[in-house]
Design a protein around this motif. Structure first.
Motif, short mmCIF file in Angstrom:
data_model
loop_
_atom_site.label_atom_id
_atom_site.label_comp_id
_atom_site.label_asym_id
_atom_site.label_seq_id
_atom_site.Cartn_x
_atom_site.Cartn_y
_atom_site.Cartn_z
N PRO A 214 0.83 -1.22 0.00
CA PRO A 214 0.00 0.00 0.00
C PRO A 214 0.85 1.26 0.00
CG PRO A 214 -0.74 -1.57 1.68
CD PRO A 214 0.58 -2.06 1.18
N GLU A 215 0.36 2.28 -0.68
CA GLU A 215 0.89 3.64 -0.65
C GLU A 215 2.32 3.74 -1.19
OE1 GLU A 215 0.20 5.73 2.97
OE2 GLU A 215 -1.85 4.98 3.21
N ALA A 216 2.74 2.79 -2.03
CA ALA A 216 4.06 2.86 -2.66
C ALA A 216 3.92 3.47 -4.05
CB ALA A 216 4.69 1.47 -2.76
N VAL A 218 4.77 4.32 -7.92
CA VAL A 218 5.16 3.36 -8.94
C VAL A 218 6.67 3.23 -9.04
CG1 VAL A 218 4.97 5.09 -10.80
CG2 VAL A 218 4.85 2.66 -11.35
N GLU A 219 7.39 4.35 -8.94
CA GLU A 219 8.85 4.27 -9.01
C GLU A 219 9.42 3.47 -7.84
OE1 GLU A 219 7.72 8.25 -10.95
OE2 GLU A 219 7.15 7.14 -9.14
N ASP A 220 8.81 3.61 -6.66
CA ASP A 220 9.32 2.89 -5.49
C ASP A 220 9.04 1.39 -5.60
OD1 ASP A 220 10.15 5.30 -4.54
OD2 ASP A 220 8.57 5.52 -3.05
N VAL A 221 7.90 1.03 -6.18
CA VAL A 221 7.61 -0.39 -6.41
C VAL A 221 8.72 -1.02 -7.22
CG1 VAL A 221 6.10 -1.98 -7.68
CG2 VAL A 221 5.10 -0.19 -6.22
N PHE A 222 9.11 -0.39 -8.32
CA PHE A 222 10.10 -0.99 -9.20
C PHE A 222 11.52 -0.89 -8.63
CE2 PHE A 222 6.48 -0.77 -11.95
CZ PHE A 222 6.61 -1.89 -12.76
N LYS A 223 11.78 0.10 -7.78
CA LYS A 223 13.08 0.13 -7.11
C LYS A 223 13.23 -1.05 -6.16
CE LYS A 223 13.77 5.13 -7.44
NZ LYS A 223 13.72 6.42 -6.70
N ARG A 224 12.15 -1.38 -5.44
CA ARG A 224 12.21 -2.54 -4.55
C ARG A 224 12.35 -3.83 -5.36
NH1 ARG A 224 7.70 0.02 -1.21
NH2 ARG A 224 8.71 0.81 0.66
N PRO A 287 22.83 -3.03 5.97
CA PRO A 287 22.19 -1.75 6.36
C PRO A 287 21.65 -0.97 5.18
CG PRO A 287 24.29 -2.05 7.49
CD PRO A 287 24.22 -3.11 6.44
N PHE A 288 22.34 -1.04 4.03
CA PHE A 288 21.90 -0.29 2.86
C PHE A 288 20.69 -0.96 2.20
CE2 PHE A 288 26.52 0.41 3.33
CZ PHE A 288 26.45 1.72 3.78
N GLU A 289 20.68 -2.28 2.21
CA GLU A 289 19.50 -2.99 1.73
C GLU A 289 18.28 -2.62 2.57
OE1 GLU A 289 19.77 -7.23 0.68
OE2 GLU A 289 21.88 -7.06 1.24
N ASP A 290 18.44 -2.63 3.88
CA ASP A 290 17.32 -2.29 4.77
C ASP A 290 16.84 -0.87 4.51
OD1 ASP A 290 17.51 -4.79 5.90
OD2 ASP A 290 18.67 -4.12 7.64
N TYR A 291 17.78 0.07 4.36
CA TYR A 291 17.39 1.45 4.09
C TYR A 291 16.62 1.54 2.77
CZ TYR A 291 17.57 6.30 2.72
OH TYR A 291 17.21 7.55 2.29
N ARG A 294 13.13 0.30 2.98
CA ARG A 294 12.28 1.20 3.76
C ARG A 294 12.04 2.51 3.04
NH1 ARG A 294 13.62 3.04 10.02
NH2 ARG A 294 11.85 4.46 10.27
N TYR A 295 13.08 3.03 2.38
CA TYR A 295 12.99 4.32 1.68
C TYR A 295 13.48 4.15 0.23
CZ TYR A 295 12.89 6.28 6.46
OH TYR A 295 12.58 6.59 7.76
N PRO A 296 12.76 3.42 -0.62
CA PRO A 296 13.26 3.20 -1.99
C PRO A 296 13.44 4.48 -2.79
CG PRO A 296 10.97 2.51 -1.78
CD PRO A 296 11.47 2.77 -0.39
N GLY A 297 12.63 5.50 -2.49
CA GLY A 297 12.80 6.79 -3.14
C GLY A 297 13.24 7.85 -2.15
N GLY A 298 14.03 7.45 -1.17
CA GLY A 298 14.38 8.32 -0.06
C GLY A 298 15.35 9.42 -0.41
#
Length: 518
Positions: A214-216, A218-224, A287-291, A294-298
């Protein structure tokens, strides 16, 4: 150096978020999808596209798309399905999504999807018997619907068996047409994995999971998806996207589209910055994977991706890269930033007033030291990170971690950043920027002619500088980068205007000469 541009502690841009009205209009638009899965090729059958297409159709219906699905289609059936799909999104003014799983090939920079009846015995027959993706793109260009997505899980190996071969593997890079998000299962010029015996192919397996978050955006979906596929394949398959979207889109939108209160934005920024400060010096990937999950478009996602690349390279990952194709007429290319800095390299600039064109300053940046994460110029007068983001400017002002420079250059990319500027005499201000790579163009400066990406930033800086009163400054900032040719920008322009309209600065900086070791 360049005091006029940098002396104020680096007054910079802030980005206004995409208009809530535009985003709301997209959310209210009808949704139409065409999903095709071709598995039963006589010469090179595939295990997963049928399941991939069924799974995609089910998920899309569950999030509000009207879906037409086709399995094992002939060339004639594919053309008819695409024709009806284009007409449907045109008439409905719908958000459109086209998904294909199956064999795909490139020839002379054009991309082709293979129908199951494509009996191709020579490369020349590919044009007549396969489906040219250009016909889909030309159709949606003329449809006038508000947004399109094209998802191609279509780069499996050996599509023609032993009958015919092409020199290039996978699909050729294409720039997304206006208002379109274009996604490949793997980087152009490479092939994808048809799963490992599971129900779905590797790419679609991750896509089906992430599209339900939810609430992701489209760019963040594909980054994940990209991160998940990369890690599961040990870097041998890395999805790729091209975008020309101007507005935000969510598969599962927020309950309420609204502009968040300033204190809420500030709280979220402090939390994200604190997390980044804790992990930025890590040398392991977790740590970078986790970030990034959590924040794919951070606000630090470009920096996190760089650190992840470095950590995985130290562990022996040999990740694939986009195949360089400068002759490709359908794309302006994609290039990664160069971070091969050497002590002694230097870059000379001159600065002119944008309005009068008169030269007003000049100076040289010379690298005097390099640490694990910083590049130091002129014995500390200027400090940047490895991507070239400023951390200290000649006035003595410091910037918190930021991402005004990207890790990967491709026309259409968008990202944002927020950071602090602290002047040497006290005060504090916050910078918010919306960034995008607007174009790639030939740029001539005294140092030479370069094939440069133009990065644009717009927004606001607010706060206090040198103990003076509160201010609100808008910026329009353009920077030309030529990664692969020179590591620092070849030119940049700053246009600064006070909130009540007064022009505060209008300057252009051009590279005069440079020396960098290979």
């Amino acid at each position: 150096m360049l005091k006029t541009a940098l002396a104020g502690g680096g007054l910079l841009l802030s980005g206004l978020p995409a208009g809530a009205q535009q985003a709301t209009a997209l959310m209210r638009a009808p949704r139409r999808a065409l999903v095709i899965g071709n598995s039963r090729y006589p010469r090179a059958p595939l295990a997963n596209p049928g399941n991939d297409a069924r799974g995609m159709a089910e998920v899309l219906r569950g999030i509000g798309f009207e879906v037409t699905a086709g399995l094992d289609l002939s060339r004639e059936a594919m053309h008819e399905a695409v024709r009806a799909y284009i007409e449907g999104v045109r008439r409905a003014g719908a958000v459109g999504l086209f998904y294909f799983a199956g064999h795909g090939m490139q020839l002379a920079w054009r991309n082709y999807l293979l129908p199951v009846d494509a009996e191709i015995d020579s490369v020349e027959e590919l044009r007549q018997r396969a489906f040219d993706i250009s016909s889909l793109i030309d159709g949606i260009r003329g449809a006038g619907n508000p947004m399109n997505m094209i998802i191609l899980d279509a780069c499996r190996d050996n599509p023609l068996g032993g009958a015919a071969r092409v020199d290039q593997k996978g699909l050729s890079q294409m720039d997304a047409p206006p208002g379109t998000f274009l996604a490949y299962a793997t980087a152009p010029g490479n092939t994808a994995i048809d799963g490992d015996g599971g129900q779905h192919g590797l790419y679609t397996e991750h896509l089906l999971r992430e599209i339900r978050v939810p609430e992701a955006k489209v760019e963040d979906v594909f980054k994940r998806v990209r991160l998940g596929v990369r890690r599961q394949s040990n870097g041998q398959q890395i999805p790729w996207e091209s975008t020309s979207l101007e507005s935000d889109f969510w598969f599962l939108p927020p309950r309420e589209l609204r502009k968040r209160a300033d204190d809420e934005v500030e709280r979220e920024f402090r939390e994200e910055l604190a997390l980044w400060e804790r992990i930025r010096a890590a040398t392991v990937p977790e740590p970078f994977e986790d970030y990034l999950r959590r924040y794919p478009g951070g606000r630090f996602s470009e920096l996190a991706q760089l650190q992840l690349d470095r950590a995985l390279a130290m562990m022996g990952e040999k990740k694939i890269e986009i195949v360089s194709a400068p002759q490709n007429p359908y794309a302006k290319g994609a290039v990664s930033a160069s971070i091969g800095y050497k002590v002694g390299d230097f870059y000379q600039y001159r600065q002119a007033d944008l309005l009068t064109r008169l030269e007003i300053d000049s100076g040289t940046r010379r690298i005097t030291a390099i640490t694990a994460n910083e590049v130091i110029y002129n014995k500390g007068v200027i400090v940047t990170d490895l991507l070239g983001n400023l951390l200290r400017v000649p006035s003595g002002a410091t910037w918190s971690p930021n991402q005004t420079a990207p890790l990967e250059f491709a026309v259409g990319r968008r990202w944002n950043t927020r950071f602090r500027v602290v002047p040497p005499k006290g005060g504090d201000s916050t910078v918010d920027l919306d960034m995008r790579i607007a174009d790639r163009e030939r740029v001539t400066v005294p140092a030479g002619t370069f094939n440069a990406f133009r990065v644009e930033a717009r927004g606001w800086q607010t706060g206090m500088v040198d103990g003076r009163g509160h201010f609100n400054v808008s910026w329009d900032w353009k920077t030309w980068y030529a990664p692969g040719e020179v590591r620092l920008p070849v030119a940049f322009e700053w246009f600064v205007r006070h909130s009540f309209g007064k022009i505060m600065r209008a300057t252009r900086n051009e590279m005069v000469s440079f020396h960098q070791q290979p």
